[in-house]
Design a protein around this motif. Structure first.
Motif, PDB file in Angstrom:
ATOM      1  N   ILE A 131       0.880  -1.165   0.000  1.00 67.36           N
ATOM      2  CA  ILE A 131       0.000   0.000   0.000  1.00 67.36           C
ATOM      3  C   ILE A 131       0.914   1.209   0.000  1.00 67.36           C
ATOM      4  O   ILE A 131       1.662   1.429   0.949  1.00 67.36           O
ATOM      5  CB  ILE A 131      -0.921   0.002   1.233  1.00 67.36           C
ATOM      6  CG1 ILE A 131      -1.863  -1.200   1.198  1.00 67.36           C
ATOM      7  CG2 ILE A 131      -1.726   1.302   1.292  1.00 67.36           C
ATOM      8  CD1 ILE A 131      -2.710  -1.342   2.448  1.00 67.36           C
ATOM      9  N   SER A 132       0.884   1.969  -1.082  1.00 66.76           N
ATOM     10  CA  SER A 132       1.836   3.068  -1.230  1.00 66.76           C
ATOM     11  C   SER A 132       1.146   4.420  -1.119  1.00 66.76           C
ATOM     12  O   SER A 132       0.268   4.754  -1.917  1.00 66.76           O
ATOM     13  CB  SER A 132       2.554   2.972  -2.574  1.00 66.76           C
ATOM     14  OG  SER A 132       3.412   4.086  -2.753  1.00 66.76           O
ATOM     15  N   VAL A 448       3.399  -1.394   3.873  1.00 69.88           N
ATOM     16  CA  VAL A 448       2.928  -0.019   3.703  1.00 69.88           C
ATOM     17  C   VAL A 448       4.143   0.905   3.552  1.00 69.88           C
ATOM     18  O   VAL A 448       5.115   0.781   4.306  1.00 69.88           O
ATOM     19  CB  VAL A 448       2.081   0.445   4.909  1.00 69.88           C
ATOM     20  CG1 VAL A 448       1.567   1.871   4.689  1.00 69.88           C
ATOM     21  CG2 VAL A 448       0.912  -0.508   5.141  1.00 69.88           C
ATOM     22  N   TYR A 470      -2.939  10.546  -1.265  1.00 67.78           N
ATOM     23  CA  TYR A 470      -4.206   9.812  -1.248  1.00 67.78           C
ATOM     24  C   TYR A 470      -4.826   9.670  -2.636  1.00 67.78           C
ATOM     25  O   TYR A 470      -5.864   9.030  -2.795  1.00 67.78           O
ATOM     26  CB  TYR A 470      -5.214  10.502  -0.321  1.00 67.78           C
ATOM     27  CG  TYR A 470      -5.357  11.993  -0.523  1.00 67.78           C
ATOM     28  CD1 TYR A 470      -6.096  12.518  -1.578  1.00 67.78           C
ATOM     29  CD2 TYR A 470      -4.752  12.892   0.351  1.00 67.78           C
ATOM     30  CE1 TYR A 470      -6.218  13.887  -1.758  1.00 67.78           C
ATOM     31  CE2 TYR A 470      -4.874  14.262   0.183  1.00 67.78           C
ATOM     32  CZ  TYR A 470      -5.608  14.755  -0.874  1.00 67.78           C
ATOM     33  OH  TYR A 470      -5.727  16.108  -1.054  1.00 67.78           O
ATOM     34  N   VAL A 473      -4.870   5.693  -4.020  1.00 72.41           N
ATOM     35  CA  VAL A 473      -5.169   4.579  -3.119  1.00 72.41           C
ATOM     36  C   VAL A 473      -6.667   4.554  -2.808  1.00 72.41           C
ATOM     37  O   VAL A 473      -7.308   5.590  -2.701  1.00 72.41           O
ATOM     38  CB  VAL A 473      -4.355   4.679  -1.809  1.00 72.41           C
ATOM     39  CG1 VAL A 473      -2.929   4.232  -2.026  1.00 72.41           C
ATOM     40  CG2 VAL A 473      -4.379   6.096  -1.252  1.00 72.41           C
ATOM     41  N   SER A 474      -7.205   3.355  -2.652  1.00 68.19           N
ATOM     42  CA  SER A 474      -8.634   3.207  -2.369  1.00 68.19           C
ATOM     43  C   SER A 474      -8.918   3.513  -0.901  1.00 68.19           C
ATOM     44  O   SER A 474      -8.003   3.576  -0.069  1.00 68.19           O
ATOM     45  CB  SER A 474      -9.078   1.777  -2.686  1.00 68.19           C
ATOM     46  OG  SER A 474      -8.466   0.861  -1.787  1.00 68.19           O
ATOM     47  N   GLN A 477      -7.619   0.715   1.219  1.00 67.47           N
ATOM     48  CA  GLN A 477      -6.168   0.773   1.406  1.00 67.47           C
ATOM     49  C   GLN A 477      -5.784   1.874   2.390  1.00 67.47           C
ATOM     50  O   GLN A 477      -4.870   1.694   3.204  1.00 67.47           O
ATOM     51  CB  GLN A 477      -5.484   1.004   0.062  1.00 67.47           C
ATOM     52  CG  GLN A 477      -5.528  -0.195  -0.871  1.00 67.47           C
ATOM     53  CD  GLN A 477      -4.963   0.131  -2.236  1.00 67.47           C
ATOM     54  OE1 GLN A 477      -5.212   1.196  -2.802  1.00 67.47           O
ATOM     55  NE2 GLN A 477      -4.193  -0.794  -2.787  1.00 67.47           N
ATOM     56  N   ARG A 480      -6.518   0.544   6.003  1.00 66.13           N
ATOM     57  CA  ARG A 480      -5.535  -0.422   6.494  1.00 66.13           C
ATOM     58  C   ARG A 480      -4.157   0.223   6.641  1.00 66.13           C
ATOM     59  O   ARG A 480      -3.482   0.062   7.665  1.00 66.13           O
ATOM     60  CB  ARG A 480      -5.441  -1.619   5.543  1.00 66.13           C
ATOM     61  CG  ARG A 480      -4.392  -2.629   5.991  1.00 66.13           C
ATOM     62  CD  ARG A 480      -4.332  -3.855   5.087  1.00 66.13           C
ATOM     63  NE  ARG A 480      -3.272  -4.743   5.527  1.00 66.13           N
ATOM     64  CZ  ARG A 480      -2.008  -4.661   5.140  1.00 66.13           C
ATOM     65  NH1 ARG A 480      -1.653  -3.729   4.294  1.00 66.13           N
ATOM     66  NH2 ARG A 480      -1.099  -5.501   5.598  1.00 66.13           N
ATOM     67  N   GLY A 481      -3.728   0.957   5.616  1.00 69.38           N
ATOM     68  CA  GLY A 481      -2.390   1.533   5.634  1.00 69.38           C
ATOM     69  C   GLY A 481      -2.192   2.553   6.739  1.00 69.38           C
ATOM     70  O   GLY A 481      -1.143   2.578   7.400  1.00 69.38           O
TER      71      GLY A 481
END
Length: 512
Positions: A131-132, A448, A470, A473-474, A477, A480-481
């Motif tokens: 997750i970036s 992450v 942001y 990313v969803s 994501q 969680r990240g």
């Protein structure tokens, strides 16, 4: 092998460790097969975090300079020998050849701290299976690929072979017409002759640096700021004058004081959703900056990657729209709002500037893809670009809001952050005891990653800062990240507090 670390250097400590090991290998002080100290052992000897040494070893491993074996350790790689085929007419013989050692061959510019920082940022932003929150990319799921494919077909059908030939260096005229019209609608006094199309805004910055900067010239630049701009100006030989940024953007009062004693060649500014902080240059500061430019004959390079990505509040005018004396060189692109792979940006400036940028572009890449330019023009003339912006703004607002929610709920007390009204990222300052490099290393082990804040500073980097993107990313994501980063930061802070308490008790002398 001796290590001399400069904790005040712009070169990160882990890269200094890497460079020391590479130099020892190159000089023969470390022979092939030699075992390197364990990460914990070297970290204790150098007085740095173990994660810092681990990152240095990871870099060496990626470069092929060392080999790592689970349970055994890290060793200098054994030179691989190539065999030369027998020469015709001679007896066959096997001649070992040493692989090319590239360290020490690169120019001073290629080994400069700004280039090292840019490489660091690139490596993190291109990691897969994580997750970036690193790269500032638009949302791939929202790419209008079908509509753009239709525009590509239209360009091929209507223009034929023309789109596969070299096009005009300054760009496809119809696209330049559209860009000039778009800027006039925003209030800027721009004609087609004031516009050049570039291969992304990064090329525009590079051309500007080459056209305006001589070695030794000073450039006033935001601190922190976009690393690509720092690199473009530094590689042109500029001295970077760091001007701080606060919640209202560039601190123009500081710039005013600098101008009393120094004469920079230009000032670089990202007035809308500044990279990396997300701040917007206030209306009053925009007026003051233009007044200073007129007073000191100071060119302003306005990097506008995303004023069109505003999703809260009323828009502020471009500096170029307020500029009636041709002091502003305006730079923008479609990479952050539409399709990164287009690599189409543009620059709007006075005609003498455009003429010189065109000459340098001719010597750089000759032209930007005529096929993509003509397709982009068709896409825009059908109002599909505006429709796309309308679709993505609420998406980015929702992602920003979720990121802010987790900053409030999951990050340690004492963390502060910006709340951008648009753009693709926000800026986080952790409690002073935390180091974003160590946080990145530990978060990466959990899948992450993010951009360390120190990479965006031209001077006095703050090790407890980070940029969180942001755009690509969803919501899932982000949820969680952000929990991973927040919980890891809390755990790190708890360990710091525990060590401080242990030191206090160990140093306490009982009263008798």
């Amino acid at each position: 092998m001796r290590f001399t670390l400069d904790h005040h250097s712009k070169t990160p400590v882990y890269l200094q460790i890497k460079q020391t090991v590479l130099a020892a290998i190159r000089d023969g002080k470390l022979s092939p097969g030699a075992r390197l100290p364990a990460t914990r052992e070297l970290a204790q000897a150098l007085g740095v975090n173990r994660s810092t040494v681990a990152m240095a070893y990871d870099e060496l491993l990626a470069d092929g300079a060392v080999e790592s074996f689970v349970g055994r350790g890290t060793f200098v790689a054994r030179q691989k020998l190539a065999e030369v085929a027998p020469l015709e007419g001679r007896a066959a013989r096997r001649t070992p050849l040493r692989k090319m050692v590239w360290e020490g061959v690169f120019s001073e510019r290629a080994q400069s701290p700004v280039v090292e920082s840019l490489l660091d940022l690139y490596q993190v932003s291109t990691l897969r299976d994580v997750i970036s929150f690193s790269g500032s990319f638009p949302d791939a799921a929202s790419f209008p690929t079908r509509d753009f494919r239709n525009s590509l077909h239209f360009a091929e059908r209507t223009l034929g072979d023309e789109v596969y030939r070299y096009g005009p260096v300054a760009g496809y005229e119809r696209l330049r017409d559209y860009l000039a019209q778009r800027m006039r609608e925003s209030g800027a006094d721009v004609t087609t002759e004031n516009v050049i199309v570039t291969s992304g805004s990064q090329q525009a910055l590079d051309l500007i640096a080459r056209a305006l900067i001589s070695p030794g010239d000073a450039v006033a630049i935001e601190n922190p700021t976009y690393p690509g701009a720092m690199t473009a100006f530094a590689l042109a030989g500029a001295r970077l004058l760091s001007i701080p940024v606060d919640e209202d953007g560039l601190c123009v009062d500081v710039l005013e004081n600098v101008l009393k004693v120094q004469r920079p060649k230009l000032v670089y500014v990202v007035p809308s959703f500044q990279n990396p902080t997300g701040a917007c240059l206030s209306w009053e500061r925009r007026r003051r900056l233009l007044a200073l430019a007129r007073q000191h004959n100071l060119p302003i390079v306005e990097d506008d990657y995303g004023s069109h990505l505003r999703f809260d509040g009323d828009p502020l005018p471009h500096l170029k729209a307020l500029d009636d004396t041709e002091h502003v060189i305006y730079v923008s692109n479609f990479s952050k709002s539409l399709l990164p792979g287009l690599r189409i940006g543009w620059c709007a400036a006075a005609r003498p500037v455009i003429a010189r940028l065109t000459a340098f572009k001719q010597n750089s890449d000759i032209t930007t893809s005529p096929l993509l330019q003509s397709a982009l023009w068709d896409f825009c003339r059908r109002k599909r670009y505006e429709a796309h912006l309308e679709r993505i703004r609420p998406i980015y607002r929702a992602r920003r809001d979720m990121m802010l929610e987790h900053l409030r709920d999951d990050f340690p007390s004492g963390t502060v952050w910006t709340t951008p009204a648009g753009g693709l990222f926000l800026w986080v300052t952790l409690p002073a005891a935390l180091d974003a490099t160590e946080l990145l290393y530990q978060a990466r082990q959990q899948g992450v990653v993010f951009s360390r804040g120190r990479l965006f500073y031209s001077d006095n980097p703050k090790r407890n800062t980070l940029r969180l993107s942001y755009g690509h990313v969803s919501l899932e994501q982000i949820e969680r990240g952000m929990r991973v980063i927040g919980s890891t930061a809390k755990a790190m802070l708890s360990r710091v507090a525990s060590r401080a308490a242990e030191r206090f008790h160990s140093q306490t002398v009982p009263l008798v």
